[in-house]
Design an enzyme around this catalytic site. Structure first.
Site, PDB file in Angstrom:
ATOM      1  N   TYR A 154       0.825  -1.214   0.000  1.00  0.00           N
ATOM      2  CA  TYR A 154       0.000   0.000   0.000  1.00  0.00           C
ATOM      3  C   TYR A 154       0.860   1.265   0.000  1.00  0.00           C
ATOM      4  O   TYR A 154       0.450   2.293  -0.505  1.00  0.00           O
ATOM      5  CB  TYR A 154      -0.909   0.041   1.239  1.00  0.00           C
ATOM      6  CG  TYR A 154      -2.227  -0.685   1.107  1.00  0.00           C
ATOM      7  CD1 TYR A 154      -2.280  -1.997   0.676  1.00  0.00           C
ATOM      8  CD2 TYR A 154      -3.423  -0.047   1.443  1.00  0.00           C
ATOM      9  CE1 TYR A 154      -3.489  -2.660   0.582  1.00  0.00           C
ATOM     10  CE2 TYR A 154      -4.630  -0.703   1.351  1.00  0.00           C
ATOM     11  CZ  TYR A 154      -4.656  -2.010   0.917  1.00  0.00           C
ATOM     12  OH  TYR A 154      -5.860  -2.661   0.833  1.00  0.00           O
ATOM     13  N   LYS A 178       2.777 -15.402   2.154  1.00  0.00           N
ATOM     14  CA  LYS A 178       3.011 -16.153   0.916  1.00  0.00           C
ATOM     15  C   LYS A 178       4.515 -16.390   0.832  1.00  0.00           C
ATOM     16  O   LYS A 178       5.187 -15.963  -0.108  1.00  0.00           O
ATOM     17  CB  LYS A 178       2.468 -15.320  -0.277  1.00  0.00           C
ATOM     18  CG  LYS A 178       2.430 -16.056  -1.599  1.00  0.00           C
ATOM     19  CD  LYS A 178       1.371 -17.149  -1.669  1.00  0.00           C
ATOM     20  CE  LYS A 178       1.509 -17.940  -2.963  1.00  0.00           C
ATOM     21  NZ  LYS A 178       0.608 -19.122  -2.997  1.00  0.00           N
ATOM     22  N   ASP A 186      -3.238 -18.402   0.468  1.00  0.00           N
ATOM     23  CA  ASP A 186      -4.250 -19.105  -0.344  1.00  0.00           C
ATOM     24  C   ASP A 186      -4.927 -20.196   0.484  1.00  0.00           C
ATOM     25  O   ASP A 186      -6.149 -20.345   0.478  1.00  0.00           O
ATOM     26  CB  ASP A 186      -3.643 -19.668  -1.652  1.00  0.00           C
ATOM     27  CG  ASP A 186      -2.334 -20.428  -1.466  1.00  0.00           C
ATOM     28  OD1 ASP A 186      -1.798 -20.443  -0.334  1.00  0.00           O
ATOM     29  OD2 ASP A 186      -1.849 -21.027  -2.446  1.00  0.00           O
ATOM     30  N   ASP A 218      -6.493  -6.937   4.168  1.00  0.00           N
ATOM     31  CA  ASP A 218      -7.631  -6.272   3.509  1.00  0.00           C
ATOM     32  C   ASP A 218      -8.534  -7.318   2.862  1.00  0.00           C
ATOM     33  O   ASP A 218      -9.747  -7.319   3.046  1.00  0.00           O
ATOM     34  CB  ASP A 218      -7.101  -5.291   2.460  1.00  0.00           C
ATOM     35  CG  ASP A 218      -8.238  -4.616   1.704  1.00  0.00           C
ATOM     36  OD1 ASP A 218      -9.174  -4.142   2.369  1.00  0.00           O
ATOM     37  OD2 ASP A 218      -8.191  -4.587   0.460  1.00  0.00           O
ATOM     38  N   ASP A 228     -12.531  -9.031   4.340  1.00  0.00           N
ATOM     39  CA  ASP A 228     -13.799  -8.996   3.593  1.00  0.00           C
ATOM     40  C   ASP A 228     -14.345 -10.415   3.439  1.00  0.00           C
ATOM     41  O   ASP A 228     -15.539 -10.656   3.568  1.00  0.00           O
ATOM     42  CB  ASP A 228     -13.616  -8.382   2.192  1.00  0.00           C
ATOM     43  CG  ASP A 228     -13.896  -6.882   2.164  1.00  0.00           C
ATOM     44  OD1 ASP A 228     -13.647  -6.209   3.186  1.00  0.00           O
ATOM     45  OD2 ASP A 228     -14.357  -6.380   1.112  1.00  0.00           O
TER      46      ASP A 228
HETATM   47  C1  IPM Z   1     -10.349  -1.101   4.119  1.00  0.00           C
HETATM   48  C2  IPM Z   1     -10.554  -0.464   2.765  1.00  0.00           C
HETATM   49  C3  IPM Z   1      -9.350   0.419   2.443  1.00  0.00           C
HETATM   50  C4  IPM Z   1      -8.118  -0.467   2.464  1.00  0.00           C
HETATM   51  C5  IPM Z   1      -9.451   1.177   1.099  1.00  0.00           C
HETATM   52  C6  IPM Z   1     -10.674   2.079   1.070  1.00  0.00           C
HETATM   53  C7  IPM Z   1      -8.210   1.975   0.794  1.00  0.00           C
HETATM   54  O1  IPM Z   1     -10.760  -1.455   1.803  1.00  0.00           O
HETATM   55  O2  IPM Z   1     -10.179  -0.346   5.099  1.00  0.00           O
HETATM   56  O3  IPM Z   1     -10.388  -2.318   4.214  1.00  0.00           O
HETATM   57  O4  IPM Z   1      -7.837  -1.162   1.469  1.00  0.00           O
HETATM   58  O5  IPM Z   1      -7.427  -0.472   3.479  1.00  0.00           O
HETATM   59 MG    MG Z   2     -10.989  -3.414   2.618  1.00  0.00          MG
END
Ligand code: IPM
Ligand code: MG
Length: 351
Positions: A140, A185, A218, A242, A246
């Site tokens: 990042y 990884k 993975d 990240d 999710d």
């Molecule tokens: C998160 C979001 C952010 C990230 C984006 C909006 C830059 O997806 O906080 O998970 O990738 O950190």
């Molecule tokens: Mg995110």
């Protein structure tokens, strides 16, 4: 106690969900005799439109002076990939500015919501995960290049960066099942090999009671869905964290439920739901505010040391869900769904 909290609604559903968390904080403040000074400031796309930058000076100063920052979400179609200034770099800049390298993302499954998840309910019983995601390093923040026919993103981690995040995971593991899975990884990436080495060394030397295991990302993506209750603390780098959070959010049934705390070495922290700005439903008053309300609970716990008050909010959210309060993202086709404000009311009523 007195505390100053910077409130950044941001874009899309951000301001709507933050408004409910603010009501909860105000109610807790009044009830418990705390003086929370909540100050709003522009951030993200809306700040780009007004000030030409996602993180205007006044917002920067306010956040640096605050005890904690509560954030909604940023981004939207008006600031897409082709836009001259995008909101996401402002979020990365804010995280960097506040030095919040440790992103905690707890994921539990409320028993009443097991059926609402796309995963089989029996797989979800007893799931209690805590992701510790490194937040201010890695790909990042590496150098980026772009020319006519190629682009690069550099991923770099230093020993110090890995040591300090591993210590956060170690301390948290001591309060839980004392079990860390570090995800990388390392069969391919040099940074991952360093993560494995350093995290192993720090845990063995400084947290002898904590077990650390290593897993390829993975495989972790698969096991998180196949046997999620086997995990306790999951320690990983910025990008993998990240993506995996999710994915793991689906265990709880909705991304809208999940909070996060981003911490550095001091007490000041940044608190935001893990979901995005959901432009498709923005302005309709139907977004789930629980991820942000629970982020406010984390704020009380980690930045203000108000554990009892944090637990009161968490219990109120759990009670509201138990008594059937459901926003559209949680609806199972039976019963009425609540709007953002009504879900806030349901939590306030339980408080
Ligand atoms: C998160 C979001 C952010 C990230 C984006 C909006 C830059 O997806 O906080 O998970 O990738 O950190
Ligand atoms: Mg995110």
């Amino acid at each position: 106690m007195r505390a100053s909290i910077a409130v950044l609604g941001g874009d899309g559903i951000g301001p709507e969900v933050v408004a409910e968390a603010v009501r909860v904080l105000e109610a807790i403040g009044q009830r418990s005799g705390h003086d929370f000074s909540l100050q709003a400031a522009p951030f993200g796309g809306i700040a780009i439109d007004q000030f030409g930058t996602g993180l205007p000076d006044q917002t920067r100063e306010l956040c640096l002076a605050a005890d904690a920052v509560l954030l909604g979400a940023i981004g939207g179609p008006s600031w897409g990939p082709a836009a001259p200034v995008r909101p996401e770099p402002a979020l990365l800049e804010l995280r960097r500015l506040l030095g919040v390298y440790a992103n905690l993302r707890p994921i539990q499954v409320h028993p009443a919501l097991r059926d609402a998840s796309v995963i089989k309910p029996e797989v979800l019983e007893g799931v209690d995960l805590l992701f510790v995601r490194e937040l201010t390093g890695g790909i990042y923040f590496g150098r980026k290049t772009r020319d006519a026919d190629s682009a690069t993103d550099e991923c770099r981690y230093s020993v110090t960066e890995i040591e300090r995040i591993t210590r956060v995971a170690g301390r948290l593991a001591m309060t839980r099942r004392r079990q860390i899975v570090q995800i990388d990884k390392s069969n391919v990436l040099a940074t991952s090999k360093l993560w494995r080495e350093v995290s192993e060394r720090v845990i063995h030397a400084e947290f002898p009671d904590v077990q650390i295991e290593h897993m390829f990302v993975d495989a972790a993506a698969m096991h998180l869905i196949r046997r999620p209750r086997d995990f306790d603390v999951l320690l990983t780098e910025n990008l993998f964290g990240d993506i995996l959070t999710d994915e793991a959010a689906m265990l709880s049934s909705s991304l809208g439920l999940l909070p996060s705390a981003s911490l550095g070495d001091g007490r000041r922290g940044l608190y935001e739901p893990i979901h995005g700005s959901a432009p498709d439903i923005a302005g309709q008053g139907i977004a789930n505010p629980i991820g942000t309300i629970l982020s406010a609970a984390l704020l009380l716990r980690h930045s203000l040391g108000l554990e009892a008050e944090a637990q009161r909010i968490e219990a109120a959210v759990a009670a509201a869900i138990s008594s059937g309060a459901r926003t559209a993202d949680l609806a199972n086709g039976t019963g009425a769904t609540l709007g953002t404000r009504q879900m806030g009311d349901a939590v306030l009523a339980e408080l």
